[in-house]
Write a protein that holds these residues in place. Structure first.
Motif, PDB file in Angstrom:
ATOM      1  N   SER A 142       0.847  -1.193   0.000  1.00 25.62           N
ATOM      2  CA  SER A 142       0.000   0.000   0.000  1.00 25.62           C
ATOM      3  C   SER A 142       0.881   1.241   0.000  1.00 25.62           C
ATOM      4  N   PRO A 143       0.374   2.371  -0.510  1.00 25.53           N
ATOM      5  CA  PRO A 143       1.142   3.613  -0.419  1.00 25.53           C
ATOM      6  C   PRO A 143       1.493   3.896   1.046  1.00 25.53           C
ATOM      7  N   GLY A 144       2.720   4.319   1.285  1.00 20.67           N
ATOM      8  CA  GLY A 144       3.170   4.601   2.646  1.00 20.67           C
ATOM      9  C   GLY A 144       3.877   3.439   3.312  1.00 20.67           C
ATOM     10  N   ASP A 145       3.734   2.214   2.770  1.00 21.51           N
ATOM     11  CA  ASP A 145       4.435   1.060   3.340  1.00 21.51           C
ATOM     12  C   ASP A 145       5.935   1.195   3.119  1.00 21.51           C
ATOM     13  N   TYR A 146       6.707   0.630   4.015  1.00 19.71           N
ATOM     14  CA  TYR A 146       8.145   0.504   3.819  1.00 19.71           C
ATOM     15  C   TYR A 146       8.423  -0.869   3.237  1.00 19.71           C
ATOM     16  N   ILE A 147       9.398  -0.951   2.362  1.00 14.96           N
ATOM     17  CA  ILE A 147       9.875  -2.220   1.841  1.00 14.96           C
ATOM     18  C   ILE A 147      11.200  -2.489   2.536  1.00 14.96           C
ATOM     19  N   ILE A 148      11.224  -3.538   3.346  1.00 17.63           N
ATOM     20  CA  ILE A 148      12.406  -3.878   4.139  1.00 17.63           C
ATOM     21  C   ILE A 148      13.147  -5.007   3.441  1.00 17.63           C
ATOM     22  N   THR A 149      14.469  -4.889   3.396  1.00 20.28           N
ATOM     23  CA  THR A 149      15.324  -5.966   2.920  1.00 20.28           C
ATOM     24  C   THR A 149      16.076  -6.493   4.132  1.00 20.28           C
ATOM     25  N   GLY A 150      15.844  -7.764   4.479  1.00 22.65           N
ATOM     26  CA  GLY A 150      16.440  -8.362   5.669  1.00 22.65           C
ATOM     27  C   GLY A 150      17.873  -8.804   5.460  1.00 22.65           C
ATOM     28  N   VAL A 151      18.421  -9.414   6.503  1.00 19.91           N
ATOM     29  CA  VAL A 151      19.839  -9.781   6.504  1.00 19.91           C
ATOM     30  C   VAL A 151      20.179 -10.868   5.490  1.00 19.91           C
ATOM     31  N   GLU A 152      19.200 -11.647   5.045  1.00 17.10           N
ATOM     32  CA  GLU A 152      19.434 -12.689   4.041  1.00 17.10           C
ATOM     33  C   GLU A 152      18.988 -12.260   2.650  1.00 17.10           C
ATOM     34  N   GLY A 153      18.652 -10.962   2.495  1.00 19.76           N
ATOM     35  CA  GLY A 153      18.210 -10.455   1.203  1.00 19.76           C
ATOM     36  C   GLY A 153      16.718 -10.598   0.969  1.00 19.76           C
ATOM     37  N   GLU A 154      15.999 -11.157   1.945  1.00 18.73           N
ATOM     38  CA  GLU A 154      14.549 -11.306   1.817  1.00 18.73           C
ATOM     39  C   GLU A 154      13.873  -9.940   1.921  1.00 18.73           C
ATOM     40  N   ARG A 155      12.747  -9.782   1.211  1.00 16.87           N
ATOM     41  CA  ARG A 155      12.028  -8.496   1.229  1.00 16.87           C
ATOM     42  C   ARG A 155      10.635  -8.705   1.785  1.00 16.87           C
ATOM     43  N   TYR A 156      10.141  -7.700   2.486  1.00 17.05           N
ATOM     44  CA  TYR A 156       8.776  -7.738   2.984  1.00 17.05           C
ATOM     45  C   TYR A 156       8.296  -6.325   3.267  1.00 17.05           C
ATOM     46  N   PRO A 157       6.955  -6.109   3.158  1.00 22.92           N
ATOM     47  CA  PRO A 157       6.409  -4.783   3.441  1.00 22.92           C
ATOM     48  C   PRO A 157       6.171  -4.599   4.931  1.00 22.92           C
ATOM     49  N   CYS A 158       6.167  -3.353   5.363  1.00 24.21           N
ATOM     50  CA  CYS A 158       5.914  -3.020   6.763  1.00 24.21           C
ATOM     51  C   CYS A 158       5.096  -1.734   6.803  1.00 24.21           C
TER      52      CYS A 158
END
Length: 87
Positions: free
Chosen positions: A58-74
């Motif tokens: 959604s607009p305003g979400d952060y896209i996080i890249t974790g320590v293993e290169g995995e991505r997820y919204p927050c």
């Protein structure tokens, strides 16, 4: 009950902007109230692939890249409670 603290880990994150998604999917979107409930329609929404499957962004979400290169919204409120900027 034992208590635990998250280990400090530096992650990469940025506010969602077009181009960060992995694609677009059909999703149900509310378009307001009608007499017998909520009226919905299907709309293309951006998503990213995560370890748990595809997640809508959604607009305003952060896209996080974790320590293993995995991505997820927050969501922004959770992000601001959980992370602080590293200089």
């Amino acid at each position: 009950m034992p208590k635990y603290r998250k280990k400090p880990v530096v992650i990469e994150a940025e506010l969602y902007r077009p181009g960060l998604e992995d694609g677009f999917k059909d999703a149900f979107v509310s378009i307001g109230q009608v007499v017998r409930g909520e009226k919905i329609k299907i709309q293309k929404r951006p998503f990213i692939h995560t370890l748990e499957g595809d997640h809508i962004i959604s607009p305003g979400d952060y896209i996080i890249t974790g320590v293993e290169g995995e991505r997820y919204p927050c969501k922004p409120d959770i992000f601001e409670k959980t992370y602080e900027k590293v200089e």
